[in-house]
Motif scaffolding. Structure first.
Motif, short mmCIF file in Angstrom:
data_model
loop_
_atom_site.label_atom_id
_atom_site.label_comp_id
_atom_site.label_asym_id
_atom_site.label_seq_id
_atom_site.Cartn_x
_atom_site.Cartn_y
_atom_site.Cartn_z
N THR A 277 0.85 -1.18 0.00
CA THR A 277 0.00 0.00 0.00
C THR A 277 0.89 1.23 0.00
O THR A 277 1.99 1.22 0.58
CB THR A 277 -0.91 0.05 1.24
OG1 THR A 277 -0.10 -0.06 2.42
CG2 THR A 277 -1.91 -1.09 1.23
N ILE A 278 0.46 2.28 -0.67
CA ILE A 278 1.17 3.56 -0.60
C ILE A 278 0.87 4.15 0.77
O ILE A 278 -0.30 4.29 1.15
CB ILE A 278 0.70 4.50 -1.72
CG1 ILE A 278 0.91 3.86 -3.09
CG2 ILE A 278 1.43 5.85 -1.64
CD1 ILE A 278 0.22 4.58 -4.23
N VAL A 279 1.91 4.49 1.53
CA VAL A 279 1.72 4.90 2.93
C VAL A 279 2.25 6.32 3.15
O VAL A 279 3.45 6.56 2.99
CB VAL A 279 2.43 3.94 3.91
CG1 VAL A 279 2.13 4.34 5.35
CG2 VAL A 279 1.99 2.50 3.66
N PHE A 280 1.36 7.23 3.51
CA PHE A 280 1.75 8.60 3.84
C PHE A 280 1.81 8.77 5.35
O PHE A 280 0.96 8.26 6.08
CB PHE A 280 0.74 9.60 3.26
CG PHE A 280 0.81 9.75 1.77
CD1 PHE A 280 1.84 10.46 1.17
CD2 PHE A 280 -0.15 9.16 0.95
CE1 PHE A 280 1.91 10.60 -0.21
CE2 PHE A 280 -0.09 9.28 -0.43
CZ PHE A 280 0.95 10.02 -1.01
N ALA A 281 2.82 9.52 5.82
CA ALA A 281 2.97 9.80 7.24
C ALA A 281 3.25 11.29 7.44
O ALA A 281 4.38 11.70 7.71
CB ALA A 281 4.11 8.96 7.84
N PRO A 282 2.24 12.13 7.30
CA PRO A 282 2.43 13.58 7.43
C PRO A 282 2.80 13.97 8.85
O PRO A 282 2.48 13.26 9.81
CB PRO A 282 1.09 14.16 7.02
CG PRO A 282 0.10 13.05 7.24
CD PRO A 282 0.84 11.78 6.98
N ALA A 283 3.46 15.14 8.98
CA ALA A 283 3.97 15.57 10.28
C ALA A 283 3.12 16.63 10.96
O ALA A 283 3.29 16.88 12.14
CB ALA A 283 5.41 16.09 10.14
N ASP A 284 2.26 17.29 10.20
CA ASP A 284 1.38 18.29 10.81
C ASP A 284 0.05 18.29 10.06
O ASP A 284 -0.12 17.61 9.05
CB ASP A 284 2.02 19.68 10.82
CG ASP A 284 2.41 20.16 9.43
OD1 ASP A 284 1.63 19.97 8.48
OD2 ASP A 284 3.50 20.75 9.28
N LEU A 285 -0.86 19.08 10.56
CA LEU A 285 -2.21 19.04 10.01
C LEU A 285 -2.28 19.65 8.61
O LEU A 285 -3.04 19.17 7.76
CB LEU A 285 -3.17 19.75 10.96
CG LEU A 285 -4.66 19.46 10.78
CD1 LEU A 285 -4.93 17.97 10.70
CD2 LEU A 285 -5.46 20.10 11.89
N GLN A 286 -1.50 20.69 8.35
CA GLN A 286 -1.50 21.28 7.01
C GLN A 286 -1.05 20.27 5.97
O GLN A 286 -1.67 20.11 4.92
CB GLN A 286 -0.59 22.52 6.98
CG GLN A 286 -0.60 23.24 5.64
CD GLN A 286 -1.94 23.90 5.35
OE1 GLN A 286 -2.37 24.79 6.07
NE2 GLN A 286 -2.62 23.47 4.30
N GLU A 287 0.04 19.58 6.27
CA GLU A 287 0.54 18.58 5.35
C GLU A 287 -0.47 17.44 5.18
O GLU A 287 -0.66 16.92 4.07
CB GLU A 287 1.88 18.03 5.86
CG GLU A 287 2.57 17.10 4.88
CD GLU A 287 3.96 16.72 5.35
OE1 GLU A 287 4.92 17.00 4.61
OE2 GLU A 287 4.09 16.15 6.47
N THR A 288 -1.14 17.08 6.25
CA THR A 288 -2.12 16.01 6.21
C THR A 288 -3.26 16.34 5.26
O THR A 288 -3.63 15.54 4.40
CB THR A 288 -2.68 15.73 7.61
OG1 THR A 288 -1.62 15.43 8.51
CG2 THR A 288 -3.64 14.55 7.59
#
Length: 364
Positions: free
Chosen positions: A139-150
């Motif tokens: 699966t392509i997995v994203f792990a953003p660090a803050d809410l804007q990036e999310t």
């Protein structure tokens, strides 16, 4: 004169839900579990308002299979849960990968194993990056660090998922899901999934014949071994393409760094403050922050490991050490890789990271 966009205060889980709607989500299927309950709660109100469908399923297993069915019929669909709930969804995610169905899955991590605690954690890294279910899939997995990036990434997640006809997972810890931060609703460039070799001129949805002389049949059951192997090899070709085009990361002060911290999500934000403190003390620390956990930024880590400047790596995680395996694989033994982490819902503190790096540099 350019008009400055208004910043709004949003709670993490609610912002994730709204961003998904802005990204085209029109089907949400989920089951309550802390600390992500605000996502289905928000979706229960908003989905009817945008012409979508919300279903609180009878279980996590039912939820992921509803996503499977909606996606198979051409609807942009998603589900969300937290660690134990994601475990129950793994069979359905494997089925989606096998049948090349798009869909978005959000995991708001809590401490484990088992039911554990409802506090923030990153102990689902293995589960997310190794597939979690049975078979050779990713699966392509994203792990953003803050809410804007999310919210920025979430608005393009459905495009990405459809472009590759592959599930996309968001791995956010409980802190990101529960905290409130100012964000801007930005105009995120849209992709055209039809430009993808996995979508172009392929009428794959099980949504009626619509003039076709045949039915579309969506299944992962391939009893013929030659056929099953052929499908697996096809998927691997897709994964290589994803690795080539979708790997995301951020580098911070790596040009002169002697110690490279590798961290993601909330832990990366804590580590950035630690790096500032270390620099004040004369210790040259830098960071590589994976934004995609898969594909993992192995190339950039290897290049840094090959430099004379970098002496050591340190992975910092809210777990007992999972991403460290990928960092060690990426360095290919060129430089030592050490670890610092907290678990069970505990977060590493700035002072703890500073102390760990100082001991690495001073040989204590």
């Amino acid at each position: 004169m350019e008009t400055k966009k208004r910043r709004e205060i949003w709670k993490g889980s609610e912002a994730i839900a709204e961003a998904a709607i802005k990204g085209g989500c029109r089907g949400f299927f989920g089951y309550p579990i802390t600390p992500q309950n605000e996502i289905p709660e928000y979706m229960s109100k908003r989905m009817p308002e945008v012409g979508g469908v919300f279903v609180q399923s009878e279980s996590e297993l039912a939820a992921i299979n509803m996503v499977y069915g909606a996606s198979a019929s051409g609807v942009r669909a998603m589900t969300s849960s937290s660690s134990p709930g994601i475990s129950l969804k793994q069979e359905g995610i494997s089925y989606m990968a096998a049948t090349e169905l798009p869909g978005v899955i959000v995991n708001v991590n809590r401490g484990g194993p088992g039911l554990g605690t409802i506090q923030p954690s990153q102990c689902d890294y293995y589960q997310a990056t190794r597939g979690g279910g049975n078979g050779d899939y990713r699966t392509i997995v994203f792990a953003p660090a803050d809410l804007q990036e999310t919210v920025d990434i979430m608005q393009e997640a459905f495009d990405i998922s459809e472009q590759y006809r592959n599930p996309v997972m968001f791995l956010v810890d409980g802190l990101i899901g529960q905290m409130m931060e100012p964000i801007e609703w930005r105009d995120i460039p849209k992709r055209n999934p039809a430009d993808s070799p996995y979508m172009a001129e392929v009428d794959w949805t099980a949504s009626g014949r619509r003039g076709r002389s045949h039915n579309n049949f969506v299944t992962s059951l391939l009893m013929n071994t030659d056929e099953c192997e052929k499908q697996n090899l096809k998927l691997q070709e897709k994964y290589r393409l994803i690795e080539k085009h979708e790997c995301r990361f951020e580098e911070l002060m790596t040009d002169d760094a002697e110690v490279i911290i590798v961290a993601y999500g909330t832990t990366a934000r804590i580590s950035i403050t630690a790096i500032d403190e270390l620099r004040k003390q004369g210790i040259k620390a830098g960071m590589v922050r994976p934004i995609t956990l898969w594909p993992f930024p192995s190339d950039v880590i290897y290049k840094l490991a090959c430099t004379d400047t970098v002496k050591k790596f340190l992975t910092v995680e809210m777990s007992l050490g999972q991403m460290i395996d990928d960092v060690r694989l990426a360095t290919q033994g060129k430089k030592p890789v050490e670890f610092y982490g907290r678990t069970g819902g505990m977060m590493p503190g700035v002072g703890e990271i500073v102390e760990k790096v100082s001991s690495m540099v001073n040989g204590k």
